[in-house]
Design an enzyme around this catalytic site. Structure first.
Site, PDB file in Angstrom:
ATOM      1  N   HIS A 154      -3.387  -9.176   3.487  1.00 46.84           N
ATOM      2  CA  HIS A 154      -4.815  -9.287   3.757  1.00 46.84           C
ATOM      3  C   HIS A 154      -5.054 -10.200   4.955  1.00 46.84           C
ATOM      4  O   HIS A 154      -4.470 -11.283   5.046  1.00 46.84           O
ATOM      5  CB  HIS A 154      -5.556  -9.874   2.543  1.00 46.84           C
ATOM      6  CG  HIS A 154      -5.741  -8.895   1.433  1.00 46.84           C
ATOM      7  ND1 HIS A 154      -5.998  -9.270   0.122  1.00 46.84           N
ATOM      8  CD2 HIS A 154      -5.712  -7.536   1.415  1.00 46.84           C
ATOM      9  CE1 HIS A 154      -6.113  -8.199  -0.640  1.00 46.84           C
ATOM     10  NE2 HIS A 154      -5.955  -7.144   0.128  1.00 46.84           N
ATOM     11  N   LYS A 205      -1.527  -2.628   8.074  1.00 49.76           N
ATOM     12  CA  LYS A 205      -2.708  -2.224   8.826  1.00 49.76           C
ATOM     13  C   LYS A 205      -2.739  -2.920  10.178  1.00 49.76           C
ATOM     14  O   LYS A 205      -2.344  -4.068  10.299  1.00 49.76           O
ATOM     15  CB  LYS A 205      -3.978  -2.575   8.043  1.00 49.76           C
ATOM     16  CG  LYS A 205      -4.272  -1.641   6.877  1.00 49.76           C
ATOM     17  CD  LYS A 205      -5.615  -1.974   6.269  1.00 49.76           C
ATOM     18  CE  LYS A 205      -6.003  -0.970   5.189  1.00 49.76           C
ATOM     19  NZ  LYS A 205      -7.336  -1.270   4.624  1.00 49.76           N
ATOM     20  N   ARG A 232       0.848  -1.193   0.000  1.00 50.81           N
ATOM     21  CA  ARG A 232       0.000   0.000   0.000  1.00 50.81           C
ATOM     22  C   ARG A 232       0.888   1.250   0.000  1.00 50.81           C
ATOM     23  O   ARG A 232       2.032   1.212   0.458  1.00 50.81           O
ATOM     24  CB  ARG A 232      -0.898   0.020   1.242  1.00 50.81           C
ATOM     25  CG  ARG A 232      -1.804  -1.204   1.378  1.00 50.81           C
ATOM     26  CD  ARG A 232      -2.560  -1.160   2.703  1.00 50.81           C
ATOM     27  NE  ARG A 232      -3.456  -2.308   2.861  1.00 50.81           N
ATOM     28  CZ  ARG A 232      -3.118  -3.447   3.462  1.00 50.81           C
ATOM     29  NH1 ARG A 232      -1.895  -3.588   3.965  1.00 50.81           N
ATOM     30  NH2 ARG A 232      -3.987  -4.444   3.565  1.00 50.81           N
ATOM     31  N   ARG A 235      -1.077  -1.899  -7.015  1.00 53.85           N
ATOM     32  CA  ARG A 235      -1.307  -3.004  -6.075  1.00 53.85           C
ATOM     33  C   ARG A 235      -2.236  -4.046  -6.713  1.00 53.85           C
ATOM     34  O   ARG A 235      -1.986  -5.245  -6.641  1.00 53.85           O
ATOM     35  CB  ARG A 235      -1.909  -2.444  -4.787  1.00 53.85           C
ATOM     36  CG  ARG A 235      -2.212  -3.473  -3.701  1.00 53.85           C
ATOM     37  CD  ARG A 235      -2.558  -2.718  -2.412  1.00 53.85           C
ATOM     38  NE  ARG A 235      -3.246  -3.528  -1.428  1.00 53.85           N
ATOM     39  CZ  ARG A 235      -2.626  -4.322  -0.546  1.00 53.85           C
ATOM     40  NH1 ARG A 235      -1.315  -4.435  -0.563  1.00 53.85           N
ATOM     41  NH2 ARG A 235      -3.326  -5.008   0.350  1.00 53.85           N
ATOM     42  N   HIS A 257      -2.797   2.293  -5.720  1.00 51.59           N
ATOM     43  CA  HIS A 257      -3.687   1.149  -5.537  1.00 51.59           C
ATOM     44  C   HIS A 257      -3.878   0.371  -6.836  1.00 51.59           C
ATOM     45  O   HIS A 257      -4.067  -0.851  -6.811  1.00 51.59           O
ATOM     46  CB  HIS A 257      -5.038   1.599  -4.984  1.00 51.59           C
ATOM     47  CG  HIS A 257      -5.578   0.662  -3.946  1.00 51.59           C
ATOM     48  ND1 HIS A 257      -4.944   0.425  -2.744  1.00 51.59           N
ATOM     49  CD2 HIS A 257      -6.680  -0.132  -3.944  1.00 51.59           C
ATOM     50  CE1 HIS A 257      -5.636  -0.454  -2.039  1.00 51.59           C
ATOM     51  NE2 HIS A 257      -6.690  -0.806  -2.748  1.00 51.59           N
ATOM     52  N   TYR A 272      -9.741 -10.750  -6.820  1.00 49.19           N
ATOM     53  CA  TYR A 272      -8.875 -10.764  -7.998  1.00 49.19           C
ATOM     54  C   TYR A 272      -9.146 -11.960  -8.908  1.00 49.19           C
ATOM     55  O   TYR A 272      -8.723 -11.968 -10.050  1.00 49.19           O
ATOM     56  CB  TYR A 272      -7.406 -10.742  -7.572  1.00 49.19           C
ATOM     57  CG  TYR A 272      -7.034  -9.466  -6.860  1.00 49.19           C
ATOM     58  CD1 TYR A 272      -6.897  -8.264  -7.550  1.00 49.19           C
ATOM     59  CD2 TYR A 272      -6.871  -9.443  -5.480  1.00 49.19           C
ATOM     60  CE1 TYR A 272      -6.599  -7.091  -6.899  1.00 49.19           C
ATOM     61  CE2 TYR A 272      -6.562  -8.264  -4.808  1.00 49.19           C
ATOM     62  CZ  TYR A 272      -6.428  -7.102  -5.524  1.00 49.19           C
ATOM     63  OH  TYR A 272      -6.140  -5.933  -4.881  1.00 49.19           O
TER      64      TYR A 272
END
Length: 300
Positions: A272, A173, A149, A249, A246, A281
């Protein structure tokens, strides 16, 4: 400080200390709760304990009338549901009025990605004889080569890079850390930038920054700065596609899956928490396979 503000402060501290939530996450929760608190004031509801399921239904209707997107409404309701779960746990409220509130279904948007042929031109526009050109090339190679990110990219410090084992430590995150492998192109671009361009940029600042990527003044580069850089790079090409951190990404993940990468491995690389976040995806790869089939099979 009134009781409502006190309860909100307790919840934020709970997120920061017990849940170890990031500043961005706690800020989003706080905004959602303050927004609902403003609605409560309009409806002459004084305390969080006085909120009923009927008021929640009224709030949902009001959000719809204000033309909020389904995604935004879902985030607000999810935040408030967590908040009331906390209040219920602390015996501040007897029930959670948001427990039965149904979240609007999110539209399943397919991530935008760039084809390899389009990327090829983008990787040849930076002037590698200048510090900024070397920096821009390193950012491009790193974002596409790792799928990180933009916020993670801007947090990287020099000590997070290990060229010996060809990895970079990423702080993601929720303050979760992961090691991501570096490809040969990214290593080459990063090495050039660190040995040459970064040294020149850091001399412009009174106090050298620890972060890997610097702006033209020698200070830490921000996510907004990275987006501006990518916009300027695309302007130097003949491409008409939209590009952002993004999008790179998305492109990273799509290209890996198109070449047969294991979805669990891609999940780990992207950072994730849930496989469902990575599964989006597969929609792209299925479209890709269908296009190949239609263009190449005699009976398609």
């Amino acid at each position: 400080m009134d009781l409502n503000d006190r309860y909100l402060k307790m919840f934020i501290e709970y997120l920061q200390i017990e849940k170890n939530s990031s500043h961005h996450t706690t800020e989003n929760y706080e905004k959602a709760i303050l927004h609902f608190k403003s609605f409560m004031k309009q409806q002459a509801i004084e305390g969080f304990a006085a909120v009923s399921y009927l008021l929640v239904r009224h709030y949902l209707t009001w959000l719809h009338e204000q033309s909020y997107s389904r995604r935004t409404v879902a985030k607000k309701i999810s935040s408030l549901r967590s908040f009331y779960r906390f209040l219920n746990r602390e015996k501040i409220v007897e029930h959670n009025p948001f427990a039965l509130a149904s979240l609007p279904k999110k539209g399943q948007s397919i991530p935008h990605f760039i084809y390899e042929e389009e990327l090829a031109e983008l990787f040849h526009v930076s002037d590698l004889s200048t510090p900024l050109g070397q920096r821009n090339q390193a950012i491009l190679e790193l974002l596409y080569g790792t799928g990180i990110r933009v916020s993670e990219c801007c947090q990287i410090q020099l000590e997070d890079l290990d060229f010996y084992i060809e990895t970079v430590l990423i702080k993601g995150k929720g303050r979760k850390e992961r090691y991501v492998p570096l490809g040969s192109y990214a290593i080459e671009a990063l090495s050039r930038y660190i040995e040459e361009g970064r040294k020149e940029l850091s001399e412009k600042a009174g106090q050298p920054a620890k972060t890997l990527f610097l702006n033209y003044k020698g200070g830490p580069l921000t996510p907004r700065g990275v987006r501006t850089i990518l916009n300027r790079l695309i302007e130097q090409t003949t491409l008409t596609v939209h590009i952002s951190p993004h999008v790179l990404r998305h492109t990273f993940a799509t290209h890996l899956l198109n070449e047969g990468a294991d979805m669990r491995a891609v999940q780990e690389l992207l950072g994730h928490s849930h496989l469902s976040s990575t599964q989006i995806y597969t929609h792209v790869t299925k479209d890709h396979l269908k296009k190949i089939y239609n263009n190449t099979h005699p009976r398609a």
